[in-house]
Design a protein around this motif. Structure first.
Motif, PDB file in Angstrom:
ATOM      1  N   GLU A   3       2.396  -6.477  -4.437  1.00  0.00           N
ATOM      2  CA  GLU A   3       3.181  -5.666  -5.278  1.00  0.00           C
ATOM      3  C   GLU A   3       2.860  -4.453  -5.912  1.00  0.00           C
ATOM      4  OE1 GLU A   3       4.783  -7.747  -8.574  1.00  0.00           O
ATOM      5  OE2 GLU A   3       4.657  -9.801  -7.638  1.00  0.00           O
ATOM      6  N   PHE A   4       3.872  -3.376  -5.833  1.00  0.00           N
ATOM      7  CA  PHE A   4       3.518  -2.033  -6.367  1.00  0.00           C
ATOM      8  C   PHE A   4       3.874  -2.053  -7.779  1.00  0.00           C
ATOM      9  CE2 PHE A   4       4.935   2.331  -7.062  1.00  0.00           C
ATOM     10  CZ  PHE A   4       3.773   3.032  -6.535  1.00  0.00           C
ATOM     11  N   ILE A   9      -0.472   2.456 -11.804  1.00  0.00           N
ATOM     12  CA  ILE A   9      -0.904   3.776 -10.884  1.00  0.00           C
ATOM     13  C   ILE A   9      -0.787   5.040 -11.598  1.00  0.00           C
ATOM     14  CG2 ILE A   9      -0.514   4.978  -8.732  1.00  0.00           C
ATOM     15  CD1 ILE A   9       0.103   2.311  -7.415  1.00  0.00           C
ATOM     16  N   ALA A  10       0.481   5.163 -12.416  1.00  0.00           N
ATOM     17  CA  ALA A  10       0.776   6.200 -13.425  1.00  0.00           C
ATOM     18  C   ALA A  10      -0.353   6.424 -14.127  1.00  0.00           C
ATOM     19  CB  ALA A  10       2.065   6.218 -13.789  1.00  0.00           C
TER      20      ALA A  10
END
Length: 82
Positions: A3-4, A9-10
């Motif tokens: 899953e992304f 990540i941000a």
């Protein structure tokens, strides 16, 4: 398929940006006067004061306050004498 996770990540990218953006301290920056180290130290040893060195730098096109010249001399006399 993994899953992304855009949020994590941000957050990581923003954290890295803050670290990269951290300004250098005055001691870590290079001074405009460093270009004239040899000449300034020689003139200082010959008896020139901060005001005279300021005028000499102005002739070279460097605009700087007398207090900056004196602070630079104080820091660099120690480094080059020792």
């Amino acid at each position: 398929m993994s899953e992304f996770d855009a949020q994590s990540i941000a957050a990581r990218l923003k954290s890295e940006s803050r670290i990269r953006r951290k300004p250098k301290t005055y001691a870590q920056r290079r001074s405009l006067l460093d270009t004239y180290t040899h000449e300034l130290l020689q003139l200082d040893a010959a008896g020139c004061n901060g005001t005279e060195l300021q005028r000499w730098l102005a002739e070279k096109g460097v605009t700087v306050e007398r207090s900056t010249v004196n602070r630079w001399l104080h820091r660099n006399r120690k480094q080059h004498d020792g």
